[in-house]
Design a protein around this motif. Structure first.
Motif, mmCIF file in Angstrom:
data_model
loop_
_atom_site.group_PDB
_atom_site.id
_atom_site.type_symbol
_atom_site.label_atom_id
_atom_site.label_comp_id
_atom_site.label_asym_id
_atom_site.label_seq_id
_atom_site.Cartn_x
_atom_site.Cartn_y
_atom_site.Cartn_z
ATOM 1 N N ILE A 120 0.852 -1.184 0.000
ATOM 2 C CA ILE A 120 0.000 0.000 0.000
ATOM 3 C C ILE A 120 0.888 1.234 0.000
ATOM 4 N N SER A 121 0.761 2.016 -1.068
ATOM 5 C CA SER A 121 1.534 3.251 -1.184
ATOM 6 C C SER A 121 0.736 4.368 -0.526
ATOM 7 N N MET A 122 1.323 4.957 0.527
ATOM 8 C CA MET A 122 0.646 6.026 1.263
ATOM 9 C C MET A 122 1.080 7.360 0.652
ATOM 10 N N GLU A 123 0.187 7.953 -0.136
ATOM 11 C CA GLU A 123 0.543 9.119 -0.950
ATOM 12 C C GLU A 123 0.333 10.407 -0.157
ATOM 13 N N VAL A 124 1.394 11.202 -0.091
ATOM 14 C CA VAL A 124 1.370 12.400 0.745
ATOM 15 C C VAL A 124 2.144 13.547 0.097
ATOM 16 N N ASP A 125 2.053 14.706 0.741
ATOM 17 C CA ASP A 125 2.699 15.914 0.252
ATOM 18 C C ASP A 125 3.976 16.164 1.073
ATOM 19 N N ASP A 126 5.101 16.419 0.392
ATOM 20 C CA ASP A 126 6.394 16.529 1.082
ATOM 21 C C ASP A 126 6.400 17.546 2.219
ATOM 22 N N GLN A 127 5.875 18.739 1.981
ATOM 23 C CA GLN A 127 5.954 19.792 3.001
ATOM 24 C C GLN A 127 5.206 19.396 4.275
ATOM 25 N N ASP A 206 -4.864 7.861 -0.225
ATOM 26 C CA ASP A 206 -4.586 9.259 0.098
ATOM 27 C C ASP A 206 -4.275 9.338 1.596
ATOM 28 N N ALA A 207 -2.994 9.486 1.923
ATOM 29 C CA ALA A 207 -2.588 9.527 3.332
ATOM 30 C C ALA A 207 -2.501 10.955 3.856
ATOM 31 N N MET A 208 -3.014 11.916 3.074
ATOM 32 C CA MET A 208 -3.104 13.302 3.563
ATOM 33 C C MET A 208 -4.368 13.497 4.399
#
Ligand code: AP5
Length: 228
Positions: A120-127, A206-208
């Motif tokens: 499972i790829s937990m997709e997030v924003d770097d900042q 979507d891990a945001m």
């Protein structure tokens, strides 16, 4: 031909950068599904604290935000996988992180008749990840994770899980080192997303979203896998 993947113990990989929520979610999945969380970060920190040879070699690399050598990480993981509790299925948190580790994992699992069930790829924003890492702290007693802004204990200063009152922060949880850890993730670990996608075992979430929303997404995925 019948796919016997799910009749074997589940091997679930949580893939994502520092702060994506791998540890937070792995602990929740462990409780819900009876799988065993294996965090190579936790295993390495234990080796550093114990002053083993592997821990001595890993310490400076971890403090700089780099990746510890595959040889050291694989030896530590191999030892842990030999423990009988892993036979009921595992959640790999922070492993594999390189192509070499992914290939070695296949060989290690094959020895026990296991294989990777789902990634499972937990997709997030770097900042946002820098803020998550910089605000993190854990209970010194049971390891339950908290955050200055996003997850406080219900009673200030008292762990929800064990009632402990001592908390700690990781030496590598500062903005500078978090930047180096993110760079290592993008250079060496993110390519594994395509690697597992090509094998047909990758799912993205979507891990945001908030912790509970992410937990619901993961629980639904793992629940479907368990029911197959
Ligand atoms: P490791 O311990 O694995 O750290 P990491 O990958 O950098 O991941 P983190 O533990 O920082 O993040 P997480 O995704 O678990 O987030 P968490 O759930 O805590 O590795 C440390 C070091 O060890 C590496 O840098 C490397 O040197 C070495 N290492 C480890 N494995 C290795 C390997 N395989 N090969 C080589 N070297 C290796 O959440 C973070 C915070 O955010 C918490 O406070 C949490 O409460 C909060 N939070 C979580 N989810 C949310 C959300 N959805 N919304 C808001 N806040 C959230």
């Amino acid at each position: 031909m019948k796919d016997d993947t799910m009749t074997r113990p589940a091997v679930l990989i949580l893939l994502g950068p520092p702060g994506a929520g791998k540890g937070t979610q792995a602990r929740m999945l462990e409780e819900e599904f009876g799988l065993v969380q294996l965090s190579t970060g936790d295993l390495l920190r234990a080796a550093v604290a114990a002053g083993t040879d592997a821990g001595k070699q890993a310490k400076a690399v971890m403090e700089a935000g780099g990746l510890v050598s595959d040889d050291i990480v694989l030896a530590i993981l191999r030892d842990r996988m030999a423990d009988p509790d892993t036979a009921k299925g595992v959640i790999l948190d922070g492993f594999p992180r390189t192509a070499g580790q992914a290939e070695a994992l296949d060989g290690l699992l094959a020895q026990s008749g296991m294989k990777v069930t789902s990634v499972i790829s937990m997709e997030v924003d770097d900042q946002a990840m820098i803020a998550r890492v910089a605000g993190r702290y854990t209970c010194a007693g049971c390891g339950e994770g908290y955050h200055d802004d996003f997850k406080q204990p219900a009673t200030a200063g008292v762990c929800d899980k064990c009632g402990g009152t001592a908390f700690k922060r990781r030496a590598d949880d500062n903005a500078e080192t978090a930047g180096a850890r993110l760079a290592a993730y993008h250079a060496q670990t993110a390519p594994l997303i395509a690697y597992y996608e090509a094998r047909g075992v990758l799912q993205r979430i979507d891990a945001m979203a908030g912790i509970d929303t992410v937990a619901s997404s993961l629980s639904a995925i793992v629940g479907r896998l368990s029911a197959q």
